[in-house]
Scaffold this motif. Structure first.
Motif, short mmCIF file in Angstrom:
data_model
loop_
_atom_site.label_atom_id
_atom_site.label_comp_id
_atom_site.label_asym_id
_atom_site.label_seq_id
_atom_site.Cartn_x
_atom_site.Cartn_y
_atom_site.Cartn_z
N ARG A 613 69.72 36.39 40.55
CA ARG A 613 68.93 35.24 40.11
C ARG A 613 69.78 34.01 39.83
N GLU A 614 71.06 34.21 39.58
CA GLU A 614 71.93 33.06 39.33
C GLU A 614 72.13 32.24 40.60
N GLN A 615 71.89 32.85 41.75
CA GLN A 615 72.05 32.15 43.03
C GLN A 615 70.72 31.65 43.58
N ALA A 616 69.64 31.83 42.81
CA ALA A 616 68.32 31.42 43.29
C ALA A 616 68.21 29.91 43.37
N GLU A 617 67.55 29.44 44.41
CA GLU A 617 67.36 28.00 44.62
C GLU A 617 65.93 27.57 44.30
N ARG A 618 64.99 28.53 44.29
CA ARG A 618 63.58 28.21 44.06
C ARG A 618 63.04 29.10 42.93
N SER A 619 62.04 28.59 42.24
CA SER A 619 61.50 29.32 41.09
C SER A 619 60.87 30.64 41.50
N TRP A 620 60.23 30.65 42.70
CA TRP A 620 59.54 31.88 43.10
C TRP A 620 60.53 33.01 43.39
N GLU A 621 61.78 32.67 43.74
CA GLU A 621 62.78 33.71 43.96
C GLU A 621 63.08 34.45 42.65
N VAL A 622 63.09 33.71 41.56
CA VAL A 622 63.32 34.32 40.25
C VAL A 622 62.12 35.18 39.86
N SER A 623 60.91 34.64 40.05
CA SER A 623 59.71 35.38 39.65
C SER A 623 59.55 36.64 40.47
N LEU A 624 60.03 36.63 41.71
CA LEU A 624 59.95 37.82 42.57
C LEU A 624 60.82 38.94 41.99
N VAL A 625 62.04 38.58 41.59
CA VAL A 625 62.95 39.57 40.99
C VAL A 625 62.37 40.08 39.68
N ASN A 626 61.86 39.16 38.86
CA ASN A 626 61.29 39.55 37.57
C ASN A 626 60.14 40.53 37.73
N GLU A 627 59.28 40.26 38.70
CA GLU A 627 58.12 41.14 38.92
C GLU A 627 58.57 42.53 39.34
N LEU A 628 59.53 42.59 40.25
CA LEU A 628 59.99 43.90 40.72
C LEU A 628 60.67 44.68 39.59
N LEU A 629 61.45 43.99 38.79
CA LEU A 629 62.11 44.66 37.67
C LEU A 629 61.10 45.20 36.66
N GLN A 630 60.06 44.41 36.39
CA GLN A 630 59.03 44.86 35.47
C GLN A 630 58.30 46.09 36.00
N GLN A 631 57.99 46.06 37.29
CA GLN A 631 57.29 47.20 37.89
C GLN A 631 58.18 48.44 37.90
N MET A 632 59.47 48.26 38.14
CA MET A 632 60.39 49.40 38.11
C MET A 632 60.42 50.05 36.73
N GLU A 633 60.39 49.22 35.71
CA GLU A 633 60.46 49.72 34.34
C GLU A 633 59.28 50.64 34.02
N HIS A 634 58.10 50.31 34.56
CA HIS A 634 56.89 51.03 34.18
C HIS A 634 56.45 52.05 35.21
N PHE A 635 57.20 52.20 36.30
CA PHE A 635 56.79 53.13 37.35
C PHE A 635 57.25 54.54 37.00
N ASP A 636 56.30 55.45 36.91
CA ASP A 636 56.63 56.83 36.59
C ASP A 636 56.60 57.66 37.87
N GLY A 637 57.56 57.42 38.73
CA GLY A 637 57.64 58.12 40.00
C GLY A 637 59.02 57.94 40.61
N VAL A 638 59.17 58.38 41.85
CA VAL A 638 60.46 58.26 42.53
C VAL A 638 60.47 56.96 43.33
N PHE A 639 61.40 56.07 43.01
CA PHE A 639 61.50 54.78 43.66
C PHE A 639 62.89 54.65 44.28
N ILE A 640 62.92 54.36 45.59
CA ILE A 640 64.18 54.23 46.32
C ILE A 640 64.26 52.86 46.94
N CYS A 641 65.37 52.17 46.69
CA CYS A 641 65.65 50.89 47.35
C CYS A 641 66.74 51.11 48.38
#
Length: 747
Positions: A613-641
């Motif tokens: 996020r420190e290299q983000a140039e647009r606000s939506w790039e930050v919000s995209l990361v934030n959303e994915l991190l929030q979903q990862m926190e609350h996902f009770d399953g196997v998640f692979i990136c």
């Protein structure tokens, strides 16, 4: 899942009016004469005497004295004709004059009204009494329909009379002419005139037209505060025309214009195991509602088309012994019913069923009923649902529980959404349920069991689409397995394409034999240890990173298969949107789908969503990361990136991965083993020292390179010799860029 049948209802047909012309003409004359006999200043005869005369002339009863006074104003150009008219009876002479219908006859009537008004008023009174006596004995089909509605809805006599005159006006030009040609200054004047027309007290008419009265609450009539005529002041809504313009054998026959018992479902509770918790909760809730006779109960069931929402509603009603009635959504000719009309049907249905025991209402296809939220777009002027107070009152006071069914809810104002008692999203059934549904629908087709398993793994496949594919195969008469499977696949693929869906879930065909032995991993724990831990507790996040083609996706497929779970694979093209906020919503939906499917979730090209996020140039790039991190926190399953650009991943994201596994190029022993397996058909004795030496020099060789070579050979129809196979591998290594780039994965 059984596809719901479209409800069909009679469309309005103003040309086939039920009231005979003769009866309507007499009714028009009665209403015109009542107005003339009143002390209303702006009556029809005062404003449009020609129109009044045209309507009433055939029914006027003249005395000898009155007719002679009328003739005194008649400017006859023929003295002989005047003498002959005086010798005839008044009615016979009057008939001759109205048959001629010339200007002299009309002018004489106007002059007589101006100078001998008392004489004509006496004629009007006598004529009105005679017509009213005839009307009592006449058969009036419109009034019969009105009386049926009065029985159904409990209208007062005053309300019934108002409906009658408005209904006849919607069918007969003479009655409509009375209302259109009677000008008024305001709604108050209009109410006074209507009171005279229907022979009711003005106070009763005002009470009948109150906002909370049944005529306006049920939207039978509308009023204009600043009308130009009686017709504009109070008129019948178009939606209820079929109630009056067509004959009905019974009250039940009339009710079918807007309401019918829902067709019985062939499904049962066992067909919705993925909704069991909601099913149990709703059955208990609705059973309590029916017992307590609670008001304002509304259930919202929504989800993608074809997921079985309507059938679920029918099964729900059946499980508690309730009778489900469906509100009309289209006419017999297939034409859809306007949204404002359907809301009126709903209100009418509630009133009709209010005293029925254990009744539920199904209001399907509600997308067009609610206005688009002002935050999302323009709300059309005059849209019936624009009256928020009216809609809120509908949701809070309905006397019969209503199940509202919609394919989407994002356009519905939150002020409405919060008033629903229970919200249920019906998603595509999980893989095990899809397979059972597919087995049922495709049981009579020649498709193989493997094919059934394959299409059931498609997470986008709805029950309705499976039913459609099975129907096409059955009716096409395809008898061979290969042909049936190709046809079914084509039906499914093309339907999903037109709906903008991409089937996912099926494993990719592997060009090489998969084995953990050919993975060169850098991890503190072995794959067997990780899989064993996930089998004990299937919850955790893993990050696979490294060179393209090293087997990241293949390992995710192996883990899903070992855990006995489907693999839900998503990539950037599935999630990224050009609309602000849509990408975040797609990410949230991805995690919901994985939870619903109990699937192993694989996010390929994860660097598109987890950039620093420190290299983000647009606000939506930050919000995209934030959303994915929030979903990862609350996902009770196997998640692979999976990513080829590990160094670009946000540090906060890296901390959330329980396992970070690096995928590297093959070790010499692995290169040899895979070459023997794929190029030498497992015969290591065919491996020469020269081939071994050349193979050892390919330090960047990965399993994906073997897959590329085998795919090329398959496309060309070639059987490669070991020398040729190795040469192709060398070329693959030579064309690799020095810098890592996003690749297509190990296929």
């Amino acid at each position: 899942m059984k596809r719901k049948r479209a409800r069909t209802y009679r469309a309005p047909n103003f040309s086939s009016a039920t009231i005979p012309t003769a009866i309507a003409a007499k009714q028009a004359a009665i209403w015109a004469l009542r107005m003339a006999n009143s002390d209303i200043r702006n009556s029809l005869i005062s404003q449009h005497p020609h129109c009044f005369l045209e309507i009433t002339a055939p029914y006027l009863r003249w005395s000898q004295t009155a007719f002679r006074k009328y003739l005194s104003f008649h400017d006859s150009q023929d003295d002989i004709q005047s003498t002959e008219l005086e010798e005839l009876s008044p009615q016979a002479a009057w008939k001759i004059l109205i048959d001629e219908n010339d200007d002299r006859h009309q002018q004489a009537f106007i002059d007589c009204w101006q100078y001998k008004r008392a004489t004509l008023m006496q004629v009007f009174r006598v004529s009105l009494r005679a017509l009213e006596k005839e009307a009592i004995a006449a058969c009036d089909p419109v009034m019969e329909n009105v009386q049926m509605l009065q029985h159904l809805l409990g209208f007062s006599d005053c309300e019934a009379k108002l409906l009658h005159i408005l209904a006849v006006a919607s069918q007969n030009t003479a009655v409509r002419a009375i209302l259109e040609h009677t000008n008024v200054k305001n709604a108050t004047d209009a109410v006074s005139i209507f009171a005279f027309l229907i022979g009711e007290d003005e106070l009763l008419v005002r009470a009948a037209l109150k906002e909370n009265g049944p005529l306006k609450e049920l939207r039978f009539v509308t009023m204009d505060a600043f009308p130009g005529s009686l017709h504009e002041a109070i008129h019948l809504q178009e939606w209820c025309a079929p109630c009056f313009s067509e004959p009905h054998a019974s009250v039940a026959d009339m009710a079918r214009n807007f309401l019918e018992p829902a067709h019985e479902s062939s499904l049962g509770e066992r067909d919705f195991p993925h909704l069991k918790e909601d099913f149990d909760a709703l059955t208990r809730y609705l059973a309590g509602v029916l017992k307590a006779k609670s008001k304002g109960v509304n259930i919202l069931i929504y989800g993608r088309p074809g997921t079985g929402k309507t059938e679920f509603s029918k099964v729900l009603a059946d499980s508690i012994g309730a009778r489900l009635y469906e509100v009309a959504n289209r006419f017999e000719n297939g034409e859809p019913i306007a949204s404002d009309h359907r809301l009126s049907y709903l209100k009418l249905s509630e009133r009709v069923l209010a005293n029925r025991q254990r009744a539920l209402i199904l209001f399907d296809e509600i997308e067009d009923v609610f206005p688009v939220s002002r935050e999302l777009g323009y709300l059309p002027k005059g849209h019936v649902a624009s009256s928020k107070a009216w809609m809120n009152r509908t949701l809070e006071t309905n006397q019969v529980p209503v199940i509202w069914v919609s394919n989407r809810v994002d356009q519905i104002d939150p002020a409405y959404l919060r008033r629903f008692s229970y919200h249920l999203e019906v998603r595509t059934p999980p893989a095990r349920v899809r397979q059972r549904i597919a087995e049922r629908y495709l049981a009579g087709t020649p498709v193989s069991e493997k094919f059934v398993q394959q299409i059931a793994s498609n997470s986008e496949l709805t029950p309705a689409l499976m039913e459609s594919a099975a129907k096409v195969v059955n009716l096409s008469g395809v008898s061979d397995t290969d042909g049936a499977e190709r046809l079914a696949s084509r039906v499914i693929r093309q339907c999903q394409a037109v709906m903008g869906q991409v089937g996912s879930g099926a494993q990719r065909p592997l060009m090489t034999g998969y084995s953990l032995d050919y993975l060169n991993l850098d991890s503190r724990y072995s794959i067997s240890q990780i899989v064993s831990a996930l089998r004990q507790r299937p919850s955790g996040s893993l990050c696979f990173y490294g060179l393209p083609g090293t087997g990241k996706t293949a390992l995710a497929e192996h883990i899903a298969e070992t855990l006995g779970r489907p693999l839900l694979a998503k990539r950037a093209s599935d999630l990224l949107s050009k609309w602000l906020g849509d990408s975040e919503q797609n990410i949230a939906a991805m995690f919901r789908e994985a939870a619903s499917e109990q699937a192993v979730l694989l996010l390929d090209e994860a660097d598109s969503f987890l950039r620093n996020r420190e290299q983000a140039e647009r606000s939506w790039e930050v919000s995209l990361v934030n959303e994915l991190l929030q979903q990862m926190e609350h996902f009770d399953g196997v998640f692979i990136c999976a990513t080829n650009l590990f160094e670009q991943i946000d540090p906060a994201a890296l901390r959330r991965f329980a396992f970070k596994i690096a995928f590297k190029a093959l070790e010499p022993a692995q290169r040899l083993g895979l070459f023997v397996q794929e190029a030498l058909a497992g015969d290591e004795h065919r491996m020469t020292s020269k081939l071994r030496e050349r193979l050892n020099r390919l330090n960047s060789l990965v399993p994906g390179d073997f897959a590329v070579v085998k795919r090329q050979a398959a496309l060309l129809g070639l059987l490669l010799e070991p020398e040729d196979f190795l040469r192709e591998l060398e070329e693959e290594c030579q064309v690799k860029p020095s810098s890592q780039s996003r690749a297509i994965g190990f296929v």
